[in-house]
Design a protein around this motif. Structure first.
Motif, PDB file in Angstrom:
ATOM      1  N   SER B 199       4.774  38.096 -17.184  1.00 26.55           N
ATOM      2  CA  SER B 199       5.733  37.395 -18.050  1.00 26.55           C
ATOM      3  C   SER B 199       6.554  36.408 -17.236  1.00 26.55           C
ATOM      4  CB  SER B 199       6.661  38.405 -18.730  1.00 26.55           C
ATOM      5  OG  SER B 199       5.889  39.336 -19.468  1.00 26.55           O
ATOM      6  N   ALA B 200       6.964  36.835 -16.058  1.00 27.01           N
ATOM      7  CA  ALA B 200       7.764  35.968 -15.203  1.00 27.01           C
ATOM      8  C   ALA B 200       6.975  34.720 -14.816  1.00 27.01           C
ATOM      9  CB  ALA B 200       8.210  36.724 -13.955  1.00 27.01           C
ATOM     10  N   ALA B 201       5.703  34.922 -14.478  1.00 27.47           N
ATOM     11  CA  ALA B 201       4.871  33.792 -14.065  1.00 27.47           C
ATOM     12  C   ALA B 201       4.689  32.809 -15.221  1.00 27.47           C
ATOM     13  CB  ALA B 201       3.512  34.295 -13.584  1.00 27.47           C
ATOM     14  N   ILE B 202       4.399  33.361 -16.395  1.00 23.60           N
ATOM     15  CA  ILE B 202       4.245  32.523 -17.592  1.00 23.60           C
ATOM     16  C   ILE B 202       5.495  31.687 -17.805  1.00 23.60           C
ATOM     17  CG2 ILE B 202       4.119  32.619 -20.116  1.00 23.60           C
ATOM     18  CD1 ILE B 202       1.461  33.192 -18.925  1.00 23.60           C
ATOM     19  N   ALA B 203       6.635  32.369 -17.717  1.00 25.40           N
ATOM     20  CA  ALA B 203       7.897  31.673 -17.951  1.00 25.40           C
ATOM     21  C   ALA B 203       8.135  30.603 -16.893  1.00 25.40           C
ATOM     22  CB  ALA B 203       9.043  32.676 -17.960  1.00 25.40           C
ATOM     23  N   SER B 204       7.872  30.951 -15.645  1.00 21.62           N
ATOM     24  CA  SER B 204       8.186  30.020 -14.565  1.00 21.62           C
ATOM     25  C   SER B 204       7.330  28.762 -14.640  1.00 21.62           C
ATOM     26  CB  SER B 204       8.024  30.692 -13.203  1.00 21.62           C
ATOM     27  OG  SER B 204       6.662  30.713 -12.844  1.00 21.62           O
ATOM     28  N   LEU B 205       6.187  28.868 -15.279  1.00 27.14           N
ATOM     29  CA  LEU B 205       5.327  27.687 -15.401  1.00 27.14           C
ATOM     30  C   LEU B 205       5.548  26.968 -16.725  1.00 27.14           C
ATOM     31  CD1 LEU B 205       1.992  28.937 -13.826  1.00 27.14           C
ATOM     32  CD2 LEU B 205       3.774  27.507 -12.835  1.00 27.14           C
ATOM     33  N   GLY B 206       6.485  27.461 -17.496  1.00 26.51           N
ATOM     34  CA  GLY B 206       6.811  26.797 -18.754  1.00 26.51           C
ATOM     35  C   GLY B 206       5.745  26.953 -19.821  1.00 26.51           C
ATOM     36  N   LEU B 207       4.937  28.006 -19.703  1.00 25.50           N
ATOM     37  CA  LEU B 207       3.918  28.233 -20.733  1.00 25.50           C
ATOM     38  C   LEU B 207       4.549  29.008 -21.882  1.00 25.50           C
ATOM     39  CD1 LEU B 207       0.953  29.232 -18.406  1.00 25.50           C
ATOM     40  CD2 LEU B 207       1.483  27.022 -19.398  1.00 25.50           C
ATOM     41  N   PRO B 208       3.967  28.912 -23.051  1.00 26.32           N
ATOM     42  CA  PRO B 208       4.543  29.595 -24.212  1.00 26.32           C
ATOM     43  C   PRO B 208       4.494  31.118 -24.037  1.00 26.32           C
ATOM     44  CG  PRO B 208       2.370  28.720 -24.737  1.00 26.32           C
ATOM     45  CD  PRO B 208       2.750  28.163 -23.402  1.00 26.32           C
ATOM     46  N   ALA B 209       5.618  31.766 -24.243  1.00 28.79           N
ATOM     47  CA  ALA B 209       5.666  33.227 -24.132  1.00 28.79           C
ATOM     48  C   ALA B 209       5.199  33.852 -25.437  1.00 28.79           C
ATOM     49  CB  ALA B 209       7.085  33.670 -23.810  1.00 28.79           C
ATOM     50  N   ASP B 210       4.486  34.894 -25.351  1.00 22.73           N
ATOM     51  CA  ASP B 210       3.951  35.534 -26.558  1.00 22.73           C
ATOM     52  C   ASP B 210       3.638  36.981 -26.193  1.00 22.73           C
ATOM     53  OD1 ASP B 210       2.515  36.503 -28.661  1.00 22.73           O
ATOM     54  OD2 ASP B 210       1.212  34.740 -28.837  1.00 22.73           O
ATOM     55  N   ARG B 211       4.433  37.886 -26.712  1.00 19.18           N
ATOM     56  CA  ARG B 211       4.298  39.293 -26.322  1.00 19.18           C
ATOM     57  C   ARG B 211       2.914  39.847 -26.646  1.00 19.18           C
ATOM     58  NH1 ARG B 211       8.871  43.349 -26.496  1.00 19.18           N
ATOM     59  NH2 ARG B 211       7.970  43.521 -24.424  1.00 19.18           N
ATOM     60  N   ASP B 212       2.295  39.317 -27.704  1.00 19.40           N
ATOM     61  CA  ASP B 212       0.991  39.841 -28.093  1.00 19.40           C
ATOM     62  C   ASP B 212      -0.111  39.458 -27.114  1.00 19.40           C
ATOM     63  OD1 ASP B 212       2.216  40.914 -30.222  1.00 19.40           O
ATOM     64  OD2 ASP B 212       1.476  39.455 -31.691  1.00 19.40           O
ATOM     65  N   LEU B 213       0.243  38.634 -26.153  1.00 20.41           N
ATOM     66  CA  LEU B 213      -0.779  38.219 -25.200  1.00 20.41           C
ATOM     67  C   LEU B 213      -0.961  39.232 -24.082  1.00 20.41           C
ATOM     68  CD1 LEU B 213      -0.476  34.355 -24.994  1.00 20.41           C
ATOM     69  CD2 LEU B 213      -2.204  35.783 -26.091  1.00 20.41           C
ATOM     70  N   VAL B 214      -0.173  40.309 -24.096  1.00 18.25           N
ATOM     71  CA  VAL B 214      -0.540  41.379 -23.166  1.00 18.25           C
ATOM     72  C   VAL B 214      -1.021  42.580 -23.971  1.00 18.25           C
ATOM     73  CG1 VAL B 214       1.645  40.689 -22.078  1.00 18.25           C
ATOM     74  CG2 VAL B 214       1.112  43.103 -22.322  1.00 18.25           C
ATOM     75  N   VAL B 215      -2.209  43.006 -23.624  1.00 21.58           N
ATOM     76  CA  VAL B 215      -2.881  44.077 -24.353  1.00 21.58           C
ATOM     77  C   VAL B 215      -3.084  45.256 -23.415  1.00 21.58           C
ATOM     78  CG1 VAL B 215      -5.004  44.704 -25.537  1.00 21.58           C
ATOM     79  CG2 VAL B 215      -4.095  42.400 -25.788  1.00 21.58           C
ATOM     80  N   HIS B 216      -2.845  46.459 -23.934  1.00 24.87           N
ATOM     81  CA  HIS B 216      -2.967  47.634 -23.082  1.00 24.87           C
ATOM     82  C   HIS B 216      -4.119  48.537 -23.486  1.00 24.87           C
ATOM     83  CE1 HIS B 216       0.479  47.351 -20.459  1.00 24.87           C
ATOM     84  NE2 HIS B 216       1.150  46.832 -21.464  1.00 24.87           N
ATOM     85  N   ALA B 217      -4.770  49.084 -22.493  1.00 22.88           N
ATOM     86  CA  ALA B 217      -5.833  50.055 -22.755  1.00 22.88           C
ATOM     87  C   ALA B 217      -5.508  51.348 -22.020  1.00 22.88           C
ATOM     88  CB  ALA B 217      -7.168  49.515 -22.261  1.00 22.88           C
ATOM     89  N   ARG B 218      -6.078  52.439 -22.481  1.00 22.11           N
ATOM     90  CA  ARG B 218      -5.969  53.668 -21.700  1.00 22.11           C
ATOM     91  C   ARG B 218      -7.045  53.655 -20.613  1.00 22.11           C
ATOM     92  NH1 ARG B 218      -7.373  56.965 -25.146  1.00 22.11           N
ATOM     93  NH2 ARG B 218      -6.956  55.677 -26.953  1.00 22.11           N
ATOM     94  N   SER B 219      -7.132  54.723 -19.850  1.00 22.29           N
ATOM     95  CA  SER B 219      -7.946  54.597 -18.641  1.00 22.29           C
ATOM     96  C   SER B 219      -9.447  54.776 -18.862  1.00 22.29           C
ATOM     97  CB  SER B 219      -7.461  55.578 -17.568  1.00 22.29           C
ATOM     98  OG  SER B 219      -7.790  56.893 -17.947  1.00 22.29           O
ATOM     99  N   SER B 220      -9.881  55.097 -20.072  1.00 25.54           N
ATOM    100  CA  SER B 220     -11.319  55.273 -20.272  1.00 25.54           C
ATOM    101  C   SER B 220     -12.029  53.931 -20.467  1.00 25.54           C
ATOM    102  CB  SER B 220     -11.562  56.150 -21.496  1.00 25.54           C
ATOM    103  OG  SER B 220     -11.308  55.423 -22.670  1.00 25.54           O
ATOM    104  N   ARG B 221     -13.322  53.950 -20.223  1.00 26.91           N
ATOM    105  CA  ARG B 221     -14.110  52.731 -20.417  1.00 26.91           C
ATOM    106  C   ARG B 221     -14.135  52.324 -21.891  1.00 26.91           C
ATOM    107  NH1 ARG B 221     -16.306  53.783 -15.426  1.00 26.91           N
ATOM    108  NH2 ARG B 221     -16.841  51.808 -14.450  1.00 26.91           N
ATOM    109  N   ASP B 222     -14.218  53.306 -22.767  1.00 27.60           N
ATOM    110  CA  ASP B 222     -14.250  53.016 -24.191  1.00 27.60           C
ATOM    111  C   ASP B 222     -12.994  52.279 -24.628  1.00 27.60           C
ATOM    112  OD1 ASP B 222     -16.661  54.208 -24.378  1.00 27.60           O
ATOM    113  OD2 ASP B 222     -15.920  56.111 -25.206  1.00 27.60           O
TER     114      ASP B 222
END
Lengths: 334, 334
Positions: B199-222
């Motif tokens: 998020s910090a990097a995105i902000a520092s480069l002036g790119l549009p912030a969008d929380r939905d652009l980080v997606v989380h997975a659990r540790s399984s391959r599935d």
DNA sequence: ACCACTCATGGAAACGATTCCATCATGATT
DNA sequence: AATCATGATGGAATCGTTTCCATGAGTGGT
């Protein structure tokens, strides 16, 4: 930084708190007989003090350490990582800790690690043996409960292994069916079973036998690359290669690219062990899948459940056809 | 099968054989002072009887078990396998056994494993922490000597981590330099550091912030595949993806193929962690290499060498450019 | 010649659990 | 009512090592 390292609660303190003797506490906690009343008192006191029995005391008295030792050649190799995962998964359901060592396929290191394990009074060991069967005599005499995984080097030790014979035969038959006659086996040390199976398969299909067609590497990636490159360079007549593990397969693909040998046009490749990246590879690799995790799990079961132990459990392999094998080229390379 | 489980030689027997007291034997063997004559007698007797001191007795007396506990989320993940290899490699040079447990990134399982370790009186632990910092309070109070690896969840525990901030920044800058503005981060639980850095990097480069652009997975391959597929499917506007680990990267490539999203034409991909197959992949993957083995090695050093312990060791990452990133497409996909 | 001091040495305690065995209470059988 | 069987209970031994402490021998100084 760390606090005053609060002292551990001992069974004596629990006994005192519950107003009973230490023997009674021990009995209650390990399921011996006791009156309902005292049982309750003890359990309450133990819970109140958050008592955790020390494995040290128990093990010293019992003259054996719980837990399992596990010796693998290389934890970085996906096959052994999965095997380890299987062992850990089974051990967890028994609440047994697992001590892991990597041997690098070096019998000397292996002996050293066994020594450490014996020093810990560890009495259960799962090993992918590096050396020959002789090496294990002292360990067995010391009362160590050994199970071999992946390789079998002694008939008197229970072993869980993939069905190398069938796997190799399937691979060779598949390649022969494609018209290949000069098939090489790229293996690592400790795969004598598989090399024997390879020679047998070659012979049974009436293909030309040639001792130089089996090449051995040590367990490092560098050594694997050198062996693969050597094979591809010095034997332009071979049209198909069986790599005896994912590290070898990786090395073969890399070496082929470097030498501008195209797969499968110039040479076909079958790799032992299916790994996630086999599908991502260019070209996707045809493999003999091995149940690495199962091997570990079954070995752990065998070593944990004493008693009637079958001499050898053989687990099936499976040919997964992707795109790294093609028909034999009509003219030899170069 | 196994022999009569020959009894172990004890220090008492060595003392008897050497004609000295047990205390003297102990002193000689652990480097205390003794006359040259007795030292020789003791050493000879010990060698003759092939005496191995029992770690059980020693540990009970010393009130601590040697050895190191190691907790990783998934031993099957090449990154953690390499980290483990680093720990084992360092531990071996100290002759310390390592007990490994896999947490699956589940705080409950983690707590359970810590309990087992404490029961063994293990007092040194290297962990890739799954839960938040709070969870570790009891373990620390119990006097456990903890070092965190890969992630840092408490300031008061020494940690060895990759330079996430720099790594993420490098990746984002590289992609932004290629013209990408909608960059997604595909991570797994426990990577809060990296998400913050993203998020910090995105902000520092002036790119549009969008929380939905980080997606989380659990540790399984599935779970990783589902997350990757979901991202590619529901956000046709993202033109670049940063995968926060090799499992995630693998899933992203697989999902992209399945959905007929071409890399790098349709979307660019940078993967955290360089693995051997990244080069074999089609296309070869541009990665942020992390010194996984070093992280493990340094963590082991930290936990073994008591004393002055720096709060946090940060190890550099490196951008390795291959072929999975291209200039931003002018028209959005679909 | 005596004292003080050093140094090697061995006996015994300690670590924390399990388990053998003796003791005691209770209930049942003769 | 006396004896026996049963079962709960706690004291003490045990596992193998380290370490504290007392002992005794030998040395140098006064």
């Amino acid at each position: 930084m760390s606090g005053p390292a609060q002292r551990r609660i001992t069974i004596k303190e629990v006994a005192e708190a519950a107003g009973v003797g230490v023997a009674t506490v021990s009995r209650v906690l390990s399921g011996g007989s006791a009156s309902a009343e005292t049982r309750e008192k003890v359990l309450a006191a133990a819970a109140r003090l958050d008592y955790r029995p020390s494995a040290l005391g128990r093990n010293l008295r019992r003259q054996r350490t719980g837990g399992i030792g596990l010796l693998v050649p290389d934890i970085t190799d996906s096959f052994y990582a999965r095997l380890t995962d299987g062992v850990l998964s089974c051990a967890r359901s028994y609440g047994e800790p697992v001590t892991v060592g990597v041997t690098g396929d070096d019998p000397e290191r292996e002996a050293e690690l066994i020594g450490t394990l014996i020093e810990q009074s560890m009495d259960r060991l799962i090993a992918v043996p590096s050396g020959d069967g002789e090496m294990w005599a002292p360990a067995l005499r010391a009362g160590l409960n050994v199970v071999f995984a992946d390789r079998r080097v002694r008939a008197d030790v229970p072993s869980v292994v993939p069905d190398d014979r069938a796997g190799v035969l399937t691979a060779v038959e598949y390649l022969a069916g494609l018209g290949h006659r000069k098939i090489a086996y790229l293996g690592r040390h400790g795969q004598s079973q598989r090399v024997a199976a390879f020679s047998a398969a070659i012979a049974s299909l009436g293909l030309p036998a040639d001792r130089d067609l089996v090449v051995h590497a040590r367990s490092s990636r560098d050594s694997a690359y050198a062996a693969a490159a050597g094979l591809l360079q010095h034997r332009p007549d071979v049209t198909a290669v069986i790599a005896g593990g994912n590290v070898l397969g990786e090395a073969a693909v890399l070496a082929a690219r470097e030498l501008d040998v195209r797969i499968p046009r110039d040479v076909s490749l079958i790799m032992f062990d299916d790994v996630p990246w086999a599908e991502l590879c260019s070209p996707p690799l045809t493999v003999i899948a091995q149940p690495a995790q199962d091997i570990g799990y079954r070995a752990a079961e065998l070593v944990l459940r004493q008693g009637r132990r079958p001499p050898t459990v053989t687990l099936p392999t499976q040919l997964v056809v992707r795109a790294s094998c093609g028909p034999k080229v009509s003219v030899p390379r170069r």
